[in-house]
Design an enzyme around this catalytic site. Structure first.
Site, PDB file in Angstrom:
ATOM      1  N   ASN A  77      36.418 -16.006   8.787  1.00  0.00           N
ATOM      2  CA  ASN A  77      37.775 -16.382   8.382  1.00  0.00           C
ATOM      3  C   ASN A  77      38.429 -17.128   9.556  1.00  0.00           C
ATOM      4  O   ASN A  77      38.551 -16.586  10.656  1.00  0.00           O
ATOM      5  CB  ASN A  77      38.547 -15.102   8.033  1.00  0.00           C
ATOM      6  CG  ASN A  77      39.998 -15.368   7.695  1.00  0.00           C
ATOM      7  OD1 ASN A  77      40.736 -15.970   8.485  1.00  0.00           O
ATOM      8  ND2 ASN A  77      40.416 -14.921   6.542  1.00  0.00           N
ATOM      9  N   GLY A 122      46.765 -11.276   2.111  1.00  0.00           N
ATOM     10  CA  GLY A 122      46.510  -9.889   1.701  1.00  0.00           C
ATOM     11  C   GLY A 122      47.786  -9.172   1.283  1.00  0.00           C
ATOM     12  O   GLY A 122      48.586  -9.675   0.478  1.00  0.00           O
ATOM     13  N   TYR A 123      48.009  -8.008   1.869  1.00  0.00           N
ATOM     14  CA  TYR A 123      49.162  -7.180   1.513  1.00  0.00           C
ATOM     15  C   TYR A 123      50.408  -7.522   2.339  1.00  0.00           C
ATOM     16  O   TYR A 123      51.416  -6.805   2.254  1.00  0.00           O
ATOM     17  CB  TYR A 123      48.815  -5.696   1.713  1.00  0.00           C
ATOM     18  CG  TYR A 123      47.669  -5.210   0.845  1.00  0.00           C
ATOM     19  CD1 TYR A 123      47.909  -4.684  -0.426  1.00  0.00           C
ATOM     20  CD2 TYR A 123      46.347  -5.273   1.280  1.00  0.00           C
ATOM     21  CE1 TYR A 123      46.870  -4.237  -1.231  1.00  0.00           C
ATOM     22  CE2 TYR A 123      45.296  -4.829   0.479  1.00  0.00           C
ATOM     23  CZ  TYR A 123      45.565  -4.322  -0.767  1.00  0.00           C
ATOM     24  OH  TYR A 123      44.529  -3.877  -1.562  1.00  0.00           O
ATOM     25  N   ASP A 124      50.363  -8.595   3.128  1.00  0.00           N
ATOM     26  CA  ASP A 124      51.505  -8.944   3.989  1.00  0.00           C
ATOM     27  C   ASP A 124      52.847  -9.007   3.244  1.00  0.00           C
ATOM     28  O   ASP A 124      53.865  -8.559   3.793  1.00  0.00           O
ATOM     29  CB  ASP A 124      51.259 -10.288   4.702  1.00  0.00           C
ATOM     30  CG  ASP A 124      50.351 -10.131   5.916  1.00  0.00           C
ATOM     31  OD1 ASP A 124      50.117  -8.987   6.341  1.00  0.00           O
ATOM     32  OD2 ASP A 124      49.883 -11.160   6.435  1.00  0.00           O
ATOM     33  N   HIS A 169      47.915  -4.473  13.458  1.00  0.00           N
ATOM     34  CA  HIS A 169      46.715  -3.661  13.637  1.00  0.00           C
ATOM     35  C   HIS A 169      45.608  -4.447  14.344  1.00  0.00           C
ATOM     36  O   HIS A 169      45.042  -3.999  15.321  1.00  0.00           O
ATOM     37  CB  HIS A 169      46.259  -3.214  12.252  1.00  0.00           C
ATOM     38  CG  HIS A 169      46.366  -4.308  11.210  1.00  0.00           C
ATOM     39  ND1 HIS A 169      47.570  -4.859  10.843  1.00  0.00           N
ATOM     40  CD2 HIS A 169      45.429  -5.007  10.523  1.00  0.00           C
ATOM     41  CE1 HIS A 169      47.371  -5.825   9.960  1.00  0.00           C
ATOM     42  NE2 HIS A 169      46.084  -5.931   9.751  1.00  0.00           N
ATOM     43  N   ARG A 170      45.325  -5.677  13.855  1.00  0.00           N
ATOM     44  CA  ARG A 170      44.222  -6.455  14.436  1.00  0.00           C
ATOM     45  C   ARG A 170      44.582  -6.896  15.851  1.00  0.00           C
ATOM     46  O   ARG A 170      43.749  -6.838  16.759  1.00  0.00           O
ATOM     47  CB  ARG A 170      43.894  -7.667  13.565  1.00  0.00           C
ATOM     48  CG  ARG A 170      42.451  -8.124  13.687  1.00  0.00           C
ATOM     49  CD  ARG A 170      42.055  -9.173  12.663  1.00  0.00           C
ATOM     50  NE  ARG A 170      43.160  -9.636  11.867  1.00  0.00           N
ATOM     51  CZ  ARG A 170      43.471  -9.161  10.644  1.00  0.00           C
ATOM     52  NH1 ARG A 170      42.712  -8.271  10.079  1.00  0.00           N
ATOM     53  NH2 ARG A 170      44.528  -9.595  10.001  1.00  0.00           N
ATOM     54  N   ASP A 194      36.847  -4.417  10.912  1.00  0.00           N
ATOM     55  CA  ASP A 194      37.091  -4.040   9.526  1.00  0.00           C
ATOM     56  C   ASP A 194      38.489  -3.437   9.453  1.00  0.00           C
ATOM     57  O   ASP A 194      38.901  -2.709  10.363  1.00  0.00           O
ATOM     58  CB  ASP A 194      36.034  -3.039   9.043  1.00  0.00           C
ATOM     59  CG  ASP A 194      35.898  -3.059   7.525  1.00  0.00           C
ATOM     60  OD1 ASP A 194      36.065  -4.133   6.921  1.00  0.00           O
ATOM     61  OD2 ASP A 194      35.641  -1.992   6.928  1.00  0.00           O
TER      62      ASP A 194
HETATM   63  P1  IMP Z   1      39.107  -7.230   6.386  1.00  0.00           P
HETATM   64  O1  IMP Z   1      38.278  -6.044   6.745  1.00  0.00           O
HETATM   65  O2  IMP Z   1      39.800  -7.836   7.564  1.00  0.00           O
HETATM   66  O3  IMP Z   1      38.343  -8.241   5.576  1.00  0.00           O
HETATM   67  O4  IMP Z   1      40.289  -6.714   5.456  1.00  0.00           O
HETATM   68  C1  IMP Z   1      40.073  -6.096   4.205  1.00  0.00           C
HETATM   69  C2  IMP Z   1      41.276  -6.318   3.316  1.00  0.00           C
HETATM   70  O5  IMP Z   1      42.420  -5.706   3.901  1.00  0.00           O
HETATM   71  C3  IMP Z   1      41.646  -7.782   3.103  1.00  0.00           C
HETATM   72  O6  IMP Z   1      40.990  -8.316   2.001  1.00  0.00           O
HETATM   73  C4  IMP Z   1      43.141  -7.702   2.869  1.00  0.00           C
HETATM   74  O7  IMP Z   1      43.396  -7.393   1.522  1.00  0.00           O
HETATM   75  C5  IMP Z   1      43.561  -6.527   3.714  1.00  0.00           C
HETATM   76  N1  IMP Z   1      44.051  -6.983   5.045  1.00  0.00           N
HETATM   77  C6  IMP Z   1      43.344  -7.042   6.209  1.00  0.00           C
HETATM   78  N2  IMP Z   1      44.105  -7.483   7.211  1.00  0.00           N
HETATM   79  C7  IMP Z   1      45.313  -7.719   6.673  1.00  0.00           C
HETATM   80  C8  IMP Z   1      46.540  -8.219   7.228  1.00  0.00           C
HETATM   81  O8  IMP Z   1      46.669  -8.536   8.421  1.00  0.00           O
HETATM   82  N3  IMP Z   1      47.563  -8.322   6.355  1.00  0.00           N
HETATM   83  C9  IMP Z   1      47.469  -7.999   5.033  1.00  0.00           C
HETATM   84  N4  IMP Z   1      46.366  -7.558   4.479  1.00  0.00           N
HETATM   85  C10 IMP Z   1      45.283  -7.414   5.281  1.00  0.00           C
END
Ligand code: IMP
Length: 203
Positions: free
Chosen positions: A12, A158-160, A186-187, A71
Protein backbone atom coordinates in the site's frame (compact mmCIF):
# COMPACT_ATOMS: atom_id res chain seq x y z
CA UNK A 1 23.75 -0.14 15.00
CA UNK A 2 25.38 -2.23 12.24
CA UNK A 3 24.01 -1.63 8.73
CA UNK A 4 20.73 -3.40 8.10
CA UNK A 5 18.58 -3.75 4.97
CA UNK A 6 14.89 -4.18 5.68
CA UNK A 7 12.29 -5.17 3.08
CA UNK A 8 8.86 -3.57 3.64
CA UNK A 9 5.96 -6.01 3.22
CA UNK A 10 3.19 -3.44 2.72
CA UNK A 11 2.48 -2.75 -0.94
CA UNK A 12 0.00 0.00 0.00
CA UNK A 13 1.69 3.19 -1.24
CA UNK A 14 0.48 5.44 1.60
CA UNK A 15 1.35 2.98 4.36
CA UNK A 16 4.76 2.20 2.84
CA UNK A 17 5.48 5.94 2.59
CA UNK A 18 4.53 6.49 6.26
CA UNK A 19 6.71 3.54 7.33
CA UNK A 20 9.64 4.74 5.20
CA UNK A 21 9.27 8.24 6.63
CA UNK A 22 9.52 6.98 10.23
CA UNK A 23 12.12 4.21 9.82
CA UNK A 24 14.14 6.36 7.39
CA UNK A 25 15.45 8.27 10.41
CA UNK A 26 17.22 5.20 11.84
CA UNK A 27 20.98 5.45 11.14
CA UNK A 28 22.43 2.58 9.10
CA UNK A 29 19.02 1.32 7.99
CA UNK A 30 18.24 0.86 4.28
CA UNK A 31 14.62 0.25 3.31
CA UNK A 32 13.58 -1.57 0.16
CA UNK A 33 10.08 -2.28 -1.18
CA UNK A 34 8.66 -5.78 -1.55
CA UNK A 35 9.84 -7.15 -4.92
CA UNK A 36 6.88 -7.27 -7.35
CA UNK A 37 7.35 -11.01 -7.96
CA UNK A 38 6.90 -11.85 -4.26
CA UNK A 39 3.16 -12.33 -3.72
CA UNK A 40 1.08 -11.10 -0.80
CA UNK A 41 0.53 -13.65 1.97
CA UNK A 42 -2.96 -14.71 2.98
CA UNK A 43 -3.70 -13.65 6.57
CA UNK A 44 -4.82 -16.98 7.98
CA UNK A 45 -3.94 -16.47 11.65
CA UNK A 46 -6.19 -15.37 14.52
CA UNK A 47 -4.16 -12.56 16.10
CA UNK A 48 -2.50 -9.41 14.77
CA UNK A 49 0.87 -10.64 16.07
CA UNK A 50 0.61 -14.00 14.30
CA UNK A 51 -0.51 -12.45 10.99
CA UNK A 52 2.30 -9.88 11.08
CA UNK A 53 4.79 -12.68 11.84
CA UNK A 54 3.41 -14.78 8.95
CA UNK A 55 3.88 -11.90 6.49
CA UNK A 56 7.35 -10.91 7.76
CA UNK A 57 8.66 -14.49 7.79
CA UNK A 58 7.34 -15.25 4.29
CA UNK A 59 8.97 -12.13 2.88
CA UNK A 60 12.23 -12.85 4.72
CA UNK A 61 12.29 -16.39 3.30
CA UNK A 62 11.49 -15.16 -0.23
CA UNK A 63 14.16 -12.42 -0.28
CA UNK A 64 16.82 -13.76 2.10
CA UNK A 65 16.76 -10.35 3.80
CA UNK A 66 15.31 -9.01 7.05
CA UNK A 67 11.67 -8.05 6.49
CA UNK A 68 9.10 -5.91 8.32
CA UNK A 69 5.35 -6.44 8.18
CA UNK A 70 2.44 -4.92 10.08
CA UNK A 71 -1.10 -5.89 10.87
CA UNK A 72 -3.84 -3.65 12.24
CA UNK A 73 -7.26 -4.15 13.76
CA UNK A 74 -10.06 -2.02 15.18
CA UNK A 75 -11.26 -3.39 18.55
CA UNK A 76 -14.70 -2.20 19.70
CA UNK A 77 -15.62 -2.78 23.35
CA UNK A 78 -19.39 -3.08 22.78
CA UNK A 79 -18.67 -5.82 20.21
CA UNK A 80 -16.35 -7.77 22.55
CA UNK A 81 -13.25 -6.60 20.66
CA UNK A 82 -14.60 -7.29 17.15
CA UNK A 83 -13.75 -6.89 14.33
CA UNK A 84 -10.07 -6.97 15.46
CA UNK A 85 -8.04 -9.19 13.16
CA UNK A 86 -11.05 -9.38 10.80
CA UNK A 87 -11.32 -5.60 10.30
CA UNK A 88 -10.69 -5.71 6.54
CA UNK A 89 -13.50 -8.27 6.00
CA UNK A 90 -15.98 -7.23 8.74
CA UNK A 91 -18.85 -6.89 6.24
CA UNK A 92 -17.74 -10.03 4.35
CA UNK A 93 -15.01 -11.20 2.00
CA UNK A 94 -14.16 -8.43 -0.50
CA UNK A 95 -16.05 -5.79 1.54
CA UNK A 96 -15.33 -2.14 0.68
CA UNK A 97 -14.34 0.43 3.32
CA UNK A 98 -17.86 1.91 3.02
CA UNK A 99 -19.43 -1.54 3.59
CA UNK A 100 -17.36 -2.02 6.75
CA UNK A 101 -18.22 1.44 8.06
CA UNK A 102 -21.95 0.85 7.43
CA UNK A 103 -21.77 -2.54 9.14
CA UNK A 104 -20.04 -1.02 12.17
CA UNK A 105 -22.70 1.70 12.58
CA UNK A 106 -25.46 -0.90 12.18
CA UNK A 107 -23.88 -3.31 14.69
CA UNK A 108 -23.51 -0.60 17.35
CA UNK A 109 -27.15 0.37 16.82
CA UNK A 110 -28.17 -3.31 17.04
CA UNK A 111 -26.48 -3.75 20.44
CA UNK A 112 -27.93 -0.45 21.69
CA UNK A 113 -24.57 1.33 22.03
CA UNK A 114 -25.79 4.87 21.38
CA UNK A 115 -23.93 6.93 23.96
CA UNK A 116 -20.26 7.87 23.37
CA UNK A 117 -19.12 5.94 26.47
CA UNK A 118 -20.74 2.82 24.98
CA UNK A 119 -18.82 3.29 21.73
CA UNK A 120 -15.24 2.98 23.02
CA UNK A 121 -12.74 1.48 20.59
CA UNK A 122 -9.06 1.27 19.78
CA UNK A 123 -6.91 0.72 16.74
CA UNK A 124 -4.02 -1.63 17.45
CA UNK A 125 -1.06 -2.21 15.11
CA UNK A 126 1.72 -4.75 15.40
CA UNK A 127 4.99 -4.21 13.50
CA UNK A 128 7.05 -7.37 13.19
CA UNK A 129 10.63 -7.87 11.95
CA UNK A 130 11.90 -11.30 10.86
CA UNK A 131 15.65 -11.81 10.35
CA UNK A 132 17.21 -14.45 8.08
CA UNK A 133 18.85 -16.17 11.09
CA UNK A 134 15.41 -16.86 12.57
CA UNK A 135 15.45 -14.15 15.23
CA UNK A 136 12.54 -11.72 15.36
CA UNK A 137 11.32 -8.61 17.13
CA UNK A 138 7.95 -6.92 17.33
CA UNK A 139 6.29 -3.88 18.84
CA UNK A 140 2.75 -2.62 19.24
CA UNK A 141 1.09 0.77 18.88
CA UNK A 142 -2.47 1.66 19.86
CA UNK A 143 -4.80 4.65 19.93
CA UNK A 144 -8.08 4.81 21.86
CA UNK A 145 -11.15 6.72 20.83
CA UNK A 146 -14.87 6.68 20.11
CA UNK A 147 -16.94 5.43 17.19
CA UNK A 148 -18.95 8.46 15.99
CA UNK A 149 -22.72 8.24 15.24
CA UNK A 150 -22.11 8.86 11.53
CA UNK A 151 -19.30 9.08 8.98
CA UNK A 152 -17.44 12.41 8.94
CA UNK A 153 -14.60 13.70 6.76
CA UNK A 154 -13.08 12.80 3.43
CA UNK A 155 -9.47 11.97 4.33
CA UNK A 156 -7.81 8.72 5.31
CA UNK A 157 -9.19 5.26 4.60
CA UNK A 158 -10.88 2.30 6.27
CA UNK A 159 -12.70 3.22 9.47
CA UNK A 160 -11.17 6.73 9.64
CA UNK A 161 -14.53 8.55 9.02
CA UNK A 162 -16.08 7.02 12.18
CA UNK A 163 -13.09 7.03 14.58
CA UNK A 164 -12.53 10.09 16.78
CA UNK A 165 -9.27 9.69 18.76
CA UNK A 166 -9.13 10.70 22.43
CA UNK A 167 -7.45 13.98 23.29
CA UNK A 168 -8.67 15.89 20.24
CA UNK A 169 -11.72 18.04 19.55
CA UNK A 170 -14.03 15.23 18.46
CA UNK A 171 -12.85 15.24 14.84
CA UNK A 172 -12.48 11.87 13.17
CA UNK A 173 -9.20 10.70 11.62
CA UNK A 174 -10.83 11.44 8.24
CA UNK A 175 -11.21 15.11 9.27
CA UNK A 176 -7.52 15.48 10.21
CA UNK A 177 -4.47 16.19 8.09
CA UNK A 178 -2.23 13.22 7.36
CA UNK A 179 0.40 14.68 9.74
CA UNK A 180 -2.10 15.08 12.57
CA UNK A 181 -3.33 11.52 12.15
CA UNK A 182 0.16 10.00 11.96
CA UNK A 183 1.24 11.84 15.12
CA UNK A 184 -1.22 9.82 17.23
CA UNK A 185 -2.15 6.86 15.08
CA UNK A 186 -1.63 3.21 16.01
CA UNK A 187 0.68 2.65 13.01
CA UNK A 188 2.66 5.85 13.71
CA UNK A 189 3.14 4.76 17.33
CA UNK A 190 4.10 1.18 16.41
CA UNK A 191 6.68 2.25 13.83
CA UNK A 192 8.16 4.96 16.05
CA UNK A 193 8.57 2.29 18.76
CA UNK A 194 10.20 0.03 16.16
CA UNK A 195 12.53 2.84 15.05
CA UNK A 196 13.63 3.28 18.70
CA UNK A 197 14.13 -0.48 19.07
CA UNK A 198 16.19 -0.74 15.87
CA UNK A 199 18.26 2.31 16.79
CA UNK A 200 19.06 0.79 20.23
CA UNK A 201 19.90 -2.70 19.02
CA UNK A 202 19.16 -4.29 15.66
CA UNK A 203 17.55 -7.36 17.25
P1 IMP B 1 -4.11 -3.69 7.68
O1 IMP B 1 -3.67 -4.82 8.55
O2 IMP B 1 -3.24 -2.48 7.82
O3 IMP B 1 -4.30 -4.11 6.25
O4 IMP B 1 -5.53 -3.22 8.21
C1 IMP B 1 -6.67 -4.06 8.22
C2 IMP B 1 -7.92 -3.22 8.13
O5 IMP B 1 -8.01 -2.37 9.26
C3 IMP B 1 -7.98 -2.30 6.91
O6 IMP B 1 -8.57 -2.94 5.83
C4 IMP B 1 -8.84 -1.16 7.42
O7 IMP B 1 -10.20 -1.50 7.29
C5 IMP B 1 -8.50 -1.10 8.88
N1 IMP B 1 -7.45 -0.08 9.13
C6 IMP B 1 -6.10 -0.29 9.25
N2 IMP B 1 -5.46 0.85 9.49
C7 IMP B 1 -6.40 1.81 9.52
C8 IMP B 1 -6.34 3.23 9.71
O8 IMP B 1 -5.27 3.84 9.90
N3 IMP B 1 -7.52 3.87 9.66
C9 IMP B 1 -8.71 3.24 9.43
N4 IMP B 1 -8.82 1.95 9.24
C10 IMP B 1 -7.68 1.22 9.27
Amino acid sequence: MPDLTLVIASANVDKAAEIADILGAVPGLTLVPRPPDVPDVEETEYTLEANARLKAQALCRATGQAAVADDTGLEVDALDGAPGVYSARFAGEGASYADNVAKMLAELERVGAGRPEQRRARFRSVAFVAYPDGTECWVEGAVSGTITPDARGAGGFGYDPIFAPDGYDGRTFAQMSVEEKHAVSHRGRAFRALADRLAEAPR
